[in-house]
Design an enzyme around this catalytic site. Structure first.
Site, PDB file in Angstrom:
ATOM      1  CG  HIS A  18      31.798  37.927  44.699  1.00 49.61           C
ATOM      2  ND1 HIS A  18      32.762  38.451  45.527  1.00 49.61           N
ATOM      3  CD2 HIS A  18      32.208  38.195  43.436  1.00 49.61           C
ATOM      4  CE1 HIS A  18      33.725  38.987  44.796  1.00 49.61           C
ATOM      5  NE2 HIS A  18      33.397  38.858  43.521  1.00 49.61           N
ATOM      6  CG  HIS A  21      31.033  42.636  44.496  1.00 46.58           C
ATOM      7  ND1 HIS A  21      30.487  41.542  43.883  1.00 46.58           N
ATOM      8  CD2 HIS A  21      32.040  43.049  43.699  1.00 46.58           C
ATOM      9  CE1 HIS A  21      31.134  41.294  42.757  1.00 46.58           C
ATOM     10  NE2 HIS A  21      32.089  42.193  42.633  1.00 46.58           N
ATOM     11  CB  CYS A 126      43.256  41.504  31.932  1.00 45.96           C
ATOM     12  SG  CYS A 126      42.128  40.572  33.010  1.00 45.96           S
ATOM     13  CB  CYS A 129      41.862  43.962  34.785  1.00 47.49           C
ATOM     14  SG  CYS A 129      42.518  42.751  35.913  1.00 47.49           S
ATOM     15  CB  CYS A 143      45.331  38.528  34.113  1.00 45.10           C
ATOM     16  SG  CYS A 143      44.836  39.701  35.384  1.00 45.10           S
ATOM     17  CG  HIS A 146      41.009  38.363  36.860  1.00 46.19           C
ATOM     18  ND1 HIS A 146      41.363  39.672  36.640  1.00 46.19           N
ATOM     19  CD2 HIS A 146      39.863  38.380  37.568  1.00 46.19           C
ATOM     20  CE1 HIS A 146      40.438  40.451  37.173  1.00 46.19           C
ATOM     21  NE2 HIS A 146      39.532  39.701  37.745  1.00 46.19           N
ATOM     22  CE  LYS A 298      39.634  40.974  43.486  1.00 48.24           C
ATOM     23  NZ  LYS A 298      38.864  40.718  42.281  1.00 48.24           N
ATOM     24  CE  LYS A 301      31.831  40.245  38.952  1.00 45.34           C
ATOM     25  NZ  LYS A 301      31.118  41.531  39.048  1.00 45.34           N
TER      26      LYS A 301
HETATM   27  N1  MSP Z   1      33.964  48.503  38.214  1.00 44.86           N
HETATM   28  C1  MSP Z   1      35.227  48.426  38.825  1.00 44.86           C
HETATM   29  C2  MSP Z   1      35.412  49.525  39.836  1.00 44.86           C
HETATM   30  C3  MSP Z   1      35.243  50.911  39.306  1.00 44.86           C
HETATM   31  S1  MSP Z   1      35.383  52.105  40.547  1.00 44.86           S
HETATM   32  C4  MSP Z   1      35.406  53.528  39.766  1.00 44.86           C
HETATM   33  C5  MSP Z   1      35.379  47.088  39.513  1.00 44.86           C
HETATM   34  N2  MSP Z   1      34.255  46.458  39.810  1.00 44.86           N
HETATM   35  S2  MSP Z   1      34.112  45.007  40.503  1.00 44.86           S
HETATM   36  O1  MSP Z   1      32.728  44.634  40.391  1.00 44.86           O
HETATM   37  O2  MSP Z   1      35.077  44.118  39.967  1.00 44.86           O
HETATM   38  O3  MSP Z   1      34.335  45.242  42.033  1.00 44.86           O
HETATM   39  C6  MSP Z   1      35.587  45.549  42.515  1.00 44.86           C
HETATM   40  C7  MSP Z   1      35.628  45.705  43.997  1.00 44.86           C
HETATM   41  O4  MSP Z   1      34.950  44.657  44.694  1.00 44.86           O
HETATM   42  C8  MSP Z   1      37.070  45.583  44.474  1.00 44.86           C
HETATM   43  O5  MSP Z   1      37.808  46.711  44.348  1.00 44.86           O
HETATM   44  C9  MSP Z   1      36.853  45.262  45.897  1.00 44.86           C
HETATM   45  O6  MSP Z   1      36.523  46.470  46.548  1.00 44.86           O
HETATM   46  C10 MSP Z   1      35.672  44.327  45.844  1.00 44.86           C
HETATM   47  N3  MSP Z   1      36.124  42.945  45.752  1.00 44.86           N
HETATM   48  C11 MSP Z   1      35.954  42.087  44.693  1.00 44.86           C
HETATM   49  N4  MSP Z   1      36.497  40.889  45.045  1.00 44.86           N
HETATM   50  C12 MSP Z   1      37.001  40.962  46.294  1.00 44.86           C
HETATM   51  C13 MSP Z   1      37.517  40.028  47.198  1.00 44.86           C
HETATM   52  N5  MSP Z   1      37.722  38.766  46.886  1.00 44.86           N
HETATM   53  N6  MSP Z   1      37.795  40.456  48.454  1.00 44.86           N
HETATM   54  C14 MSP Z   1      37.531  41.723  48.875  1.00 44.86           C
HETATM   55  N7  MSP Z   1      37.039  42.613  48.038  1.00 44.86           N
HETATM   56  C15 MSP Z   1      36.946  42.328  46.698  1.00 44.86           C
HETATM   57  O7  MSP Z   1      36.505  46.685  39.738  1.00 44.86           O
END
Ligand code: MSP
Length: 685
Positions: A18, A21, A126, A129, A143, A146, A298, A301
């Site tokens: 999304h 990411h 969580c 997380c 959490c 979330h 935030k 998913k």
């Molecule tokens: N798999 C772990 C990260 C491991 S790194 C060694 C993880 N993955 S995640 O799929 O949840 O993606 C996390 C990252 O996506 C966040 O740290 C951020 O960089 C980005 N984002 C996810 N949601 C976001 C927003 N709503 N806004 C901006 N970035 C965010 O955590």
């Protein structure tokens, strides 16, 4: 050459990507592209985090093995990054053998340092997380990230002696890194991390027995490696750490991690502590950005409030979204995402700002210099000191990049476009100047238009890290054939526009969007449906119709030779047969005087005319030779389309079109005549 290694977090594969990411990946790509342009030896890594409880749960629900889920979603990320022009050098999946050997190696080193022990453990977990929270951090049992209810989990775990590292971590936070920057950017977040460590670190559980989907914990049968320890190590396993060839690791580590603020603790506390324990270098820096919010929360998913901007990408193109993500969020802070803001920024910056300025300047140069860039460079002209102005912009843009003030880099581009626009307005290169000789007016126009096109060339270079395909397309329209990846700081110096180079005719770069029409065309149902679909699903729908989602507004060779055809502007122009007044005003109709004419040999119908349109004299070919002789035309005034793309007719380049009615019986042309008192060059509307 200085080496610089950028990483994004590796993304969980339990769902599709999304905008959150996408944001992290786009800003990291933008930074990597900037430092490459600045001449550094940059490496850029992204990838997928494929182990852990979240993926195991999804697989169980679907009744398939977890690797099936991972194999399905990893390419989704990989392809999406390709579509968005992400120039990563590597893509790591934590299920790859090269990763596993590195994880086993770091655990062996941590164990050898005496930092692992086994104990029983109970805590609030969580799953999204993949982390335990102490009771004091919960918000009414939920959490803090979330807002979901947490489960109390109890199991026997391997623990890492995190508490041992408080002192060394606090020392790390006090030191300035190699670039004189704090370990965590922005500094306000470093303070949060420092208080977390100062409040007392507990040892961290780094294995799980309740789940099976993970790397078996070396020397602890029945345990798998905690997904965060597993995942963090990707940053070095992708460089070959723990493999027979560690040359990339030696060349690029330590790296700079770009992450969302949600995972700061893992990167700024646990990860450096693991590395300290293993006797390895800590990261060079952790750069943390804010969240894109929706409903003040935030996007995530697990909360289901995500923005999946498929429609925006389909209608406005990948680079428009890249531009919005970088320019609309103050890097480090939170921001809320809305389609309305996107459209407002698109119209202001890309349609009116960049697109319009490029079209105006290119059109004038084509008109005055026979389809080419001007024949002369600028001289020092009293009204504006362009070389100094551009150089000052470039140096502020560079400082902004180096200080991670990404929105300011976009601001510099906006400001430069604004300066070009007011320069055009002040100098009015199109205006007749009766007291100038032909040479003087041509020199004047040459200087002014050189300045405009050259300033646009600099703008394109400044745009390249943020919107590389649009930048390449602007350069192409200025008669320059370059790949975004080949640009260097030497390209930012003033005065490199080729003289007398052909300027291609091209449709609008970023056509203006009608917000009302856009929302109406989506309708309530469509808007709802798009929330359910992902970037990828939408792209597939679009490509099956033969259109290219990623390239919509920038047509032609916009995407650096990836072959995108001008795609349908579904939302950008009315599909009705009626046109708007704005559409009509795009046609530049002028009164022109035929000063010479001759029938084109070997053609029955074509007449070659030399036409005076105000100051300018052009060749225009028309299919009127069966209705008129050359003598009947010379000295007469007719109406011409002055901004038609040039076309070759029987080998003669025609730069316009004469207007004629068609007689009903003979289909012969009858030219539209004009009162002889109307001066040539007068506008018809
Ligand atoms: N798999 C772990 C990260 C491991 S790194 C060694 C993880 N993955 S995640 O799929 O949840 O993606 C996390 C990252 O996506 C966040 O740290 C951020 O960089 C980005 N984002 C996810 N949601 C976001 C927003 N709503 N806004 C901006 N970035 C965010 O955590």
């Amino acid at each position: 050459m200085a080496a610089r290694y950028f990483t994004t977090p590796i993304y969980y594969v339990n769902d599709r990507p999304h905008i959150g990411h996408l944001y992290t990946t786009v800003v990291t790509d933008t930074l990597a592209r900037y430092f490459r342009l600045a001449g550094e030896d940059v490496r850029f890594l992204t990838g997928t985090d494929e182990h852990g409880q979240n993926i195991e749960k999804v697989a169980k629900k679907e009744g398939v093995a977890p690797i099936v889920v991972a194999d399905r979603h990893a390419p989704t990320f990989r392809n999406l990054w390709k579509e968005f022009g992400i120039a990563n050098d590597d893509f790591i999946r934590t299920t790859e053998p090269r990763h596993r050997v590195g994880v086993e190696e770091i655990i062996r080193l941590i164990d050898a340092a005496g930092d692992l022990y086994t104990a029983s453990h109970e805590g609030w977990y969580c799953a999204p997380c993949e982390a335990f929270y102490p009771e004091k951090d919960l918000l009414e049992g939920k959490c803090p990230v979330h807002g979901t209810m947490l489960e109390l989990q109890k199991e026997e775990n391997v623990f890492f002696r995190l508490s041992r590292y408080s002192g060394r971590l606090l020392e790390l936070y006090r030191e300035k890194g190699v670039d004189g920057q704090p370990f965590v950017y922005p500094e306000s977040r470093l303070n949060e991390v420092r208080s977390f460590v100062e409040s007392g670190l507990k040892d961290l559980s780094v294995s799980r027995t309740s789940i099976k989907w993970g790397i078996p914990f070396p020397g602890r049968p029945g345990h798998v490696v905690y997904v965060w320890l597993d995942a963090l190590v990707n940053y070095i396993t992708a460089l070959g750490f723990g493999s027979p060839d560690e040359s990339l690791y030696e060349r690029y580590w330590p790296g700079i991690h770009v992450i969302g603020k949600d995972i700061l603790r893992f990167h700024a506390v646990y990860w450096p502590a693991f590395l300290m324990s293993a006797g390895l270098s800590v990261p060079r820096q952790v750069v943390s950005h804010g969240w894109w919010l929706r409903d003040a929360r935030k996007m995530s998913k697990s909360t289901g409030n995500v923005v999946k901007p498929d429609d925006l990408v389909a209608a406005f193109g990948v680079d428009a979204l890249r531009w919005h993500l970088v320019s609309a969020m103050s890097f480090g802070q939170d921001a809320s995402f809305s389609d309305e803001d996107f459209l407002a920024g698109y119209n202001a910056d890309l349609a009116n700002g960049l697109g319009n300025t490029v079209s105006r300047a290119v059109k004038m140069s084509r008109d005055f210099f026979d389809g080419n860039t001007p024949p002369k460079t600028s001289t020092k002209n009293n009204s504006f000191e362009w070389p100094e102005t551009a150089a000052a912009s470039v140096s502020r843009w560079r400082a902004a990049f180096e200080g991670y003030r990404l929105q300011e880099t976009a601001g510099e581009i906006r400001a430069l476009l604004g300066a070009i626009d007011s320069y055009i307005t002040t100098n009015e290169p199109w205006r007749a100047r009766p007291n100038y000789s032909f040479e003087e007016i041509s020199d004047f126009r040459s200087h002014v238009l050189f300045d405009c096109l050259e300033a646009l060339r600099v703008v394109a270079c400044l745009l390249a890290p943020i919107a590389p395909r649009a930048a390449v397309e602007v350069l192409r329209r200025l008669g320059i054939d370059r790949r975004a990846e080949d640009l260097r700081t030497s390209d930012l110096a003033w005065g490199q526009l080729p003289l007398n180079a052909p300027l291609p005719a091209a449709p609008p770069l970023f056509p203006r969007a009608d917000a009302k029409e856009y929302f109406a065309s989506r309708g309530a149902g469509a808007a709802g449906a798009s929330k359910e679909s992902s970037v990828i699903e939408e792209k597939e729908k679009i490509s099956s119709k033969g259109e290219l989602a990623g390239s919509a507004p920038v047509s032609g060779a916009a995407s650096g030779g990836e072959g995108d055809a001008p795609s349908k502007q579904v939302f950008l122009s009315s599909s009705e047969s009626k046109i708007s007044i704005d559409d009509f005003m795009k046609i530049d109709l002028r009164v022109g005087e035929v000063i010479a004419a001759e029938k084109v040999e070997k053609s029955k119908k074509l007449m070659k005319m030399t036409v005076k349109l105000g100051e300018e004299v052009r060749t225009i070919v028309g299919g009127i030779a069966t209705a008129y002789t050359a003598e009947q035309l010379v000295g007469k005034k007719f109406v011409f389309v002055a901004n038609l793309a040039p076309a070759k007719l029987m080998g003669i380049e025609s730069n316009g079109m004469v207007l004629a009615a068609t007689l009903p019986d003979t289909f012969e042309a009858s030219l539209l005549t004009v009162d002889p008192a109307v001066p040539s060059g007068a506008k018809v509307k």
